[in-house]
Design a protein around this motif. Structure first.
Motif, PDB file in Angstrom:
ATOM      1  N   ILE A 126       0.400  -1.062  -0.529  1.00  0.00           N
ATOM      2  CA  ILE A 126      -0.018   0.332  -0.371  1.00  0.00           C
ATOM      3  C   ILE A 126       0.404   1.531   0.414  1.00  0.00           C
ATOM      4  CG2 ILE A 126      -1.581   1.398   1.258  1.00  0.00           C
ATOM      5  CD1 ILE A 126      -3.151  -1.240   2.062  1.00  0.00           C
ATOM      6  N   ARG A 127       1.681   1.278   0.836  1.00  0.00           N
ATOM      7  CA  ARG A 127       2.479   2.493   1.313  1.00  0.00           C
ATOM      8  C   ARG A 127       3.649   2.935  -0.462  1.00  0.00           C
ATOM      9  NH1 ARG A 127       5.984   2.896   6.716  1.00  0.00           N
ATOM     10  NH2 ARG A 127       6.389   5.458   5.076  1.00  0.00           N
ATOM     11  N   ALA A 128       3.612   1.571  -1.798  1.00  0.00           N
ATOM     12  CA  ALA A 128       4.226   1.658  -2.561  1.00  0.00           C
ATOM     13  C   ALA A 128       3.125   2.384  -3.766  1.00  0.00           C
ATOM     14  CB  ALA A 128       4.975  -0.011  -2.923  1.00  0.00           C
ATOM     15  N   VAL A 129       1.640   2.657  -3.540  1.00  0.00           N
ATOM     16  CA  VAL A 129       1.083   2.985  -3.654  1.00  0.00           C
ATOM     17  C   VAL A 129       1.925   4.305  -4.191  1.00  0.00           C
ATOM     18  CG1 VAL A 129      -0.826   3.395  -5.095  1.00  0.00           C
ATOM     19  CG2 VAL A 129      -0.036   1.411  -4.405  1.00  0.00           C
ATOM     20  N   PRO A 130       1.759   5.389  -6.022  1.00  0.00           N
ATOM     21  CA  PRO A 130       2.247   6.597  -5.264  1.00  0.00           C
ATOM     22  C   PRO A 130       1.300   7.572  -4.633  1.00  0.00           C
ATOM     23  CG  PRO A 130       2.831   5.527  -7.697  1.00  0.00           C
ATOM     24  CD  PRO A 130       1.943   4.947  -7.030  1.00  0.00           C
ATOM     25  N   GLU A 131       2.040   8.760  -4.232  1.00  0.00           N
ATOM     26  CA  GLU A 131       0.470   9.273  -3.458  1.00  0.00           C
ATOM     27  C   GLU A 131       0.089   9.973  -4.598  1.00  0.00           C
ATOM     28  OE1 GLU A 131      -1.580  10.647  -0.360  1.00  0.00           O
ATOM     29  OE2 GLU A 131       0.220   9.050  -0.367  1.00  0.00           O
TER      30      GLU A 131
END
Length: 238
Positions: A126-131
């Motif tokens: 989830i944290r790898a999804v581009p903000e």
């Protein structure tokens, strides 16, 4: 040599049916444990990322303890203590005890272990999804559920598949640990057959081949799923 192979026959006096039944039990526990563990991991990942301080602390304790304690110890503890705890809770509400089947207990044990590892795998994905993608979705006025379905899940899946595929293979092998608590999975069935016939090499080789076939089949499906999940993604230049 060929006389020994007759021991693998599914018909008496062969032990083939016993091995296949153990393999089927192992497969059921692996699928159920991985599936419920994945649900725990989804809840744990979002709880760690977006939950309150108490939720994050509780989940941190859960993942730390499960990943720190050897899985064999966890299986023995959860297998026996889980049933006792459930019956104690039922007694508090004036309900009679229940007899939990080995299959259900095995799925529960594997799910608890898998849930801790799935939490960390999915949290990282989830944290790898581009903000920027999430900010654009908010700017378009997407609801949290729609943003999860249209943006977060498709973007995180390629990052999560390698870790989850490893967890699935670990789950298939962890079922062998349930032999220590007497659950009739493949390893226990193999030990019984080999102990009775003294054909240890034959039966443990057969069990190894069944595990290998499961792994090869799993790898084939995982590659297909990963290829589909990565469809349309731009490859980085070498």
């Amino acid at each position: 040599m060929f006389g020994d192979l007759a021991l693998l026959s599914p018909f008496p006096p062969g032990w083939g049916a016993t091995l296949l039944w153990g393999f089927w039990n192992s497969l059921q526990v692996a699928v159920g444990g991985f599936g419920f563990g994945l649900l725990l991991g989804i809840g744990g990942a979002f709880g760690k990322l977006y939950g309150g301080p108490v939720t994050r602390d509780l989940l941190a304790c859960y993942t730390t303890i499960i990943r720190a304690v050897p899985e064999l110890v966890l299986i023995v503890l959860l297998y026996y203590a889980g049933g006792d705890l459930l019956n104690a809770v039922l007694a508090l509400v004036s309900l009679g005890p229940v007899d939990i089947s080995g299959l259900v207990a095995g799925i529960f044990v594997i799910a608890v272990v898998q849930g801790a590892y799935s939490t960390e795998v999915l949290r990282g994905a989830i944290r790898a999804v581009p903000e920027g993608q999430l900010e654009a979705a908010r700017a378009y006025g997407m609801s949290p559920f729609l943003m999860l379905r249209r943006i977060t899940l498709p973007a995180m899946l390629p990052h999560a598949i390698p870790g989850l595929s490893n967890l699935w293979l670990i789950a298939t092998k962890d079922t062998a640990l349930l032999a220590v608590v007497g659950f009739a999975e493949l390893t226990l069935a193999t030990r019984q057959a080999a102990g009775t016939t003294k054909a240890y090499f034959l039966f443990f080789t057969a069990a190894g081949l069944l595990y290998l076939a499961l792994t090869l089949g799993s790898n084939f499906l995982i590659r297909r799923i990963e290829k589909r999940a990565r469809r349309g993604l731009t490859r980085m230049p070498a």
